[in-house]
Design a protein around this motif. Sequence first.
Motif, mmCIF file in Angstrom:
data_model
loop_
_atom_site.group_PDB
_atom_site.id
_atom_site.type_symbol
_atom_site.label_atom_id
_atom_site.label_comp_id
_atom_site.label_asym_id
_atom_site.label_seq_id
_atom_site.Cartn_x
_atom_site.Cartn_y
_atom_site.Cartn_z
ATOM 1 N N UNK A 22 0.824 -1.197 0.000
ATOM 2 C CA UNK A 22 0.000 0.000 0.000
ATOM 3 C C UNK A 22 0.868 1.260 0.000
ATOM 4 N N UNK B 144 -4.631 5.598 8.592
ATOM 5 C CA UNK B 144 -6.011 5.939 8.304
ATOM 6 C C UNK B 144 -6.737 4.730 7.758
ATOM 7 N N UNK B 145 -8.068 4.722 7.991
ATOM 8 C CA UNK B 145 -8.874 3.624 7.470
ATOM 9 C C UNK B 145 -9.410 3.976 6.082
ATOM 10 N N UNK B 146 -9.170 5.218 5.723
ATOM 11 C CA UNK B 146 -9.682 5.674 4.433
ATOM 12 C C UNK B 146 -8.511 5.842 3.482
ATOM 13 N N UNK B 147 -8.626 5.208 2.356
ATOM 14 C CA UNK B 147 -7.494 5.166 1.434
ATOM 15 C C UNK B 147 -7.061 6.558 1.000
ATOM 16 N N UNK C 76 -5.079 8.019 3.537
ATOM 17 C CA UNK C 76 -3.749 7.404 3.575
ATOM 18 C C UNK C 76 -2.837 8.049 2.534
ATOM 19 N N UNK C 77 -3.400 8.292 1.384
ATOM 20 C CA UNK C 77 -2.626 8.969 0.339
ATOM 21 C C UNK C 77 -2.118 10.305 0.855
ATOM 22 N N UNK D 118 -8.723 -0.652 2.710
ATOM 23 C CA UNK D 118 -7.822 0.058 1.816
ATOM 24 C C UNK D 118 -7.773 -0.551 0.425
ATOM 25 N N UNK E 136 -10.842 0.038 -1.553
ATOM 26 C CA UNK E 136 -10.843 1.416 -2.045
ATOM 27 C C UNK E 136 -9.851 1.610 -3.173
#
Lengths: 148, 757
Positions: free
Chosen positions: A24, A122-125, A128-129, B550, B553
């Motif tokens: 990731x 973060x749980x939200x991609x 995370x970016x 992740x 998404x």
Amino acid sequence: MTVAEYEQPKVILLVEDSKADIRLVQEVLKSSTVAHDLRVVRDGLAAMDYLYQRNDHLDAPRPNLIVLDLNLPKKDGREVLAEIKTNPDLKRIPVVVLTTSHHEEDIQCSYELHVNCYITKSRNLKDLFKLVQGIESFWLETVTLPHD
Amino acid sequence: MANLVSQQDQHLQELEKLAIHTTSQIQAYGMVLVLAEPDLSIVQTSTNCHSLLGISAQQLLGESLESIFDSFQIEPIKEQITAGNLDFINPTKLWARLDGDNYTVFDAVFHRNAENILILELEPTDSVDSISFLSFYHLAKVSINELGASASLEEFCQVIVKEVRQLTGFDRVMLYRFDQYNHGDVIAEDKRADLEPYLGLRYPESDIPQPARRLFIHNPIRLIPDAKAPVVELYPALHPSTEQPLDLTQSILRSASPCHLEYLHNMKVGASLTISLIKDGALWGLIACHHLTPKHVPYELRKACEFLGRVVFADLSAREDTQDYDYRMALKEIQTRLVDEMTTSPDFIEGLMADRQGLLDLTGAQGAALCFGDRLLLLGQTPSESEVKYLLQWLKGQALDDVFFTQSLASLYSDALGFKEVASGLIALPIAERNYLLWFRPEVLQTVNWGGDPSHAFEIVALNNQQVRLSPRKSFERWKETVRLNSLPWKPVEIRAALELKKAIVNIILRQADELAELARDLERSNADLKKFAYVASHDLQEPLNQVANYVQLLEMRYGEQLDEDAAEFINFAVDGVSLMQTLIDDVLAYSKVDVQNAELALTDSHQALDRALANLRRRILENQARITVDPLPAVMADGTQLMQVFQNLIGNALKFRTKTPPEIHVSAQRLDKAWLFSVQDNGIGIDPQFFDRIFVIFQRLHTRDEYSGTGMGLAICKKIIDGHRGQIWVESELGQGSTFFFTIPVGGAERDRRRV
């Protein structure tokens, strides 16, 4: 700062045991604007080997930034952090703890061990970016770090 | 009234001192010669010498003994007297020549009184021969043989009275035993069939006053052959050398006290014989023989009775010791049974109550109360529950030892006057703080079968010229005064039994405390394990969930345009599911982290806690355009973080369950008697009252997740926190009318000590 130095890709050492998380981070860094060289080790002992340039890591370049997970096999992330921050040669390398844990004790403990920055994954991609890019731009572009 | 009583008391005290042993009177059935030594000349004589010897008292004075009895009888006696061996002579037969061949035979006994004055008592007798030793032996043997080894004390006494009656031919023979208070119980009786039985009756101490008791000890056998016979005076009345009345303590013939005679008259007794039963130097009891008409018992036969009394009493007192031992053993057995019940029953108090009679019998009580913490159990005859509670309060104020006991509670605790009928006697066993075992005994007047009705059996107080005579009627009244508000005394063996039970209870409590401590240690261990588990689980569960979220998404980001509408929706469901799972884990972790044991209670500004909650909710408050108003809030004893969490959850709910109108939330607090009452009021959708309890239960939700998101844990967490603070939480609401959540925080912090004995 010389041009050569400027163009030198920044070495990021990612200490992370989860393959999925490594991938990731790699994915996120693909869209990075900073020239970087991502090195990955999978456990605490390997991280220390890398930093001390021994065993499998004799030629390892010194990282400009360490991104450290807390829960690691063999040697715990907290121990790795403690060792880096008490070693006069290593302590100036900025260490960012990036972890799933948002336990109060973990945060407290990390700062007591002189972590430079503690970030909860973060749980939200999309977040995370933003996060990884944020780390990159802040620690590798914005901040002026001491020369070795 | 008070005056009268004190006047009576004074008289009675004088009576106590009455010198009934010094007298110048004897009974008519014999005569007394007071002798001077060494010549044994007569210095005092009873005035009946004329009727017995044909010589007047005046004539006798100054004469030597040989002038009445031949010197061959007196010579050997003189020798023994000089040698100091009165026992070798007593008793002896003496012949007095009246005239010619006319002789009178006397049973003669020499004794010295306390002043060392030699006294000869003479009793005319028909029998010339002494009862042989073999006859004595036979008598004793018959009696003893009649008793099996297993006979009870009462059976044994019954044989004695039967034997004595057969021997003497009295109308009635009774055996009394005295208790600690010197009241006498008739424990055996043999009588003429037509007489009213006295068996089982109890006679007050005053029936035999102290001076009389002393005489009974000195003179183990007393005969009054004719209670109505006129008394005989001594001549001269005073001893010539001492110029005092003679001390006749050891005299057989000493005249009975007027009081005793009156007593006999009242009982319609014409003759009496009393044999003292003495144990360890104290009067244990009496064998009392009564005859309706005058009756003479020859000296020899009296001696036989005395002998019988001594021989059998030795055995009797051994039997009594055995009976004491048996009682002790019986109590021991009850105690063992109670301890067994206590240890096998899951609750030792239930165990004690399982054998109610045993619990009473253990101390010979008629009532008992068990008080363990807030539990109060009564059995048998006891004061009322509230009376016992006040009594316990009083007991707590006393510095009690291992055991507290009294036979007159009312003299220590005046409230006990109100329940003297059931609890004049008390044993209190303080076991631990707030734990008591009580035993009760009724007032003795309620329990005992009185000997006769005093109101008509005896004469009224007799006073003549300032001289007080002991009146049986009055003595009974006095006795009633002394025993009023008293129970029968607790025997040492009963107190010991109570103490031993206490030891057993303490052991059981200690053992249970040990078991509880062990359990607590186990719990602590598993609690620590659970905490670790919760931490690891939350972390280790979150990681793979993040991973799923992740990558789903990532899939959507990178390949979104290639997916059709279905695929896009599937991805949304996957993302939602993972997100819910993550929230759940967070909430479970939050719930498990509400650590009741380790909550750090400190004086906390509840306004600050609220402010922190509002800060955390800032974004949602803005989004909802909520208006929040707050009254002044107090400082309370609470864990600040937990209090903040409560506010955050309650206000979060108020924001979540809103109507179309913007939320209006009001927080306030008011002081109650022992707690602060907080309220969080909203204008939201309200709650149907039937769900009031349900909403505080973990994972209970009233709405689908489509309507309102959430895991249903927020209020459960609030409840756990408030429980931990020993407060209460509840809601008042109606559908469509908004809701008000209330919670209390005790003033001065929660009662931290949650242990219960």
